[in-house]
Design a protein around this motif. Sequence first.
Motif, PDB file in Angstrom:
ATOM      1  N   VAL A  33       1.092  -1.149  -0.081  1.00  0.00           N
ATOM      2  CA  VAL A  33      -0.024   0.006  -0.155  1.00  0.00           C
ATOM      3  C   VAL A  33       0.699   1.315   0.022  1.00  0.00           C
ATOM      4  N   ALA A  34       1.996   1.222   0.703  1.00  0.00           N
ATOM      5  CA  ALA A  34       2.944   2.427   0.727  1.00  0.00           C
ATOM      6  C   ALA A  34       3.555   2.788  -0.601  1.00  0.00           C
ATOM      7  N   LEU A  35       3.866   1.648  -1.253  1.00  0.00           N
ATOM      8  CA  LEU A  35       4.582   1.850  -2.592  1.00  0.00           C
ATOM      9  C   LEU A  35       3.436   2.231  -3.508  1.00  0.00           C
ATOM     10  N   GLY A  36       2.129   1.526  -3.729  1.00  0.00           N
ATOM     11  CA  GLY A  36       1.178   1.913  -4.322  1.00  0.00           C
ATOM     12  C   GLY A  36       0.777   3.277  -4.168  1.00  0.00           C
ATOM     13  N   LEU A  37       0.547   3.842  -3.018  1.00  0.00           N
ATOM     14  CA  LEU A  37       0.027   5.245  -2.729  1.00  0.00           C
ATOM     15  C   LEU A  37       1.054   6.242  -3.010  1.00  0.00           C
ATOM     16  N   GLY A  38       2.442   5.883  -3.094  1.00  0.00           N
ATOM     17  CA  GLY A  38       3.657   6.715  -3.167  1.00  0.00           C
ATOM     18  C   GLY A  38       4.017   6.840  -4.552  1.00  0.00           C
ATOM     19  N   GLY A  39       3.256   6.375  -5.616  1.00  0.00           N
ATOM     20  CA  GLY A  39       3.384   6.293  -6.860  1.00  0.00           C
ATOM     21  C   GLY A  39       4.276   5.492  -7.480  1.00  0.00           C
ATOM     22  N   TYR A  40       4.778   4.299  -6.653  1.00  0.00           N
ATOM     23  CA  TYR A  40       5.782   3.336  -7.307  1.00  0.00           C
ATOM     24  C   TYR A  40       4.865   2.221  -7.914  1.00  0.00           C
ATOM     25  N   TYR A  41       4.158   2.418  -9.081  1.00  0.00           N
ATOM     26  CA  TYR A  41       3.056   1.275  -9.299  1.00  0.00           C
ATOM     27  C   TYR A  41       4.023  -0.009  -9.762  1.00  0.00           C
TER      28      TYR A  41
END
Length: 96
Positions: A33-41
Amino acid sequence: MKNNNRSLLFVAAMFLLGGFLFQFWPFFLIAIVALGLGGYYIPATALGIVLDITFGVPGGILRFIWFPFTAGALLIVALHMASLHYMLPRTAREKL
């Protein structure tokens, strides 16, 4: 790389490491979730795929979702991309 990007990657890596050390799957989910919401798709999706290969199909109620971490990563990425459409641009000087 900005400091907030470094801290986001550090927090995600610590949750990932904590998930492996304590065998606690919500830590893996928090890292995704942290990576996804940070823009690291792409890293979020790749991490989901690696975790699904590592742990296999879950038991219990989730046994019908064959790839739960990948599905969660793709859901978070889709929600983040959809929410960016409705947010104000970061460079907008207009006030509501």
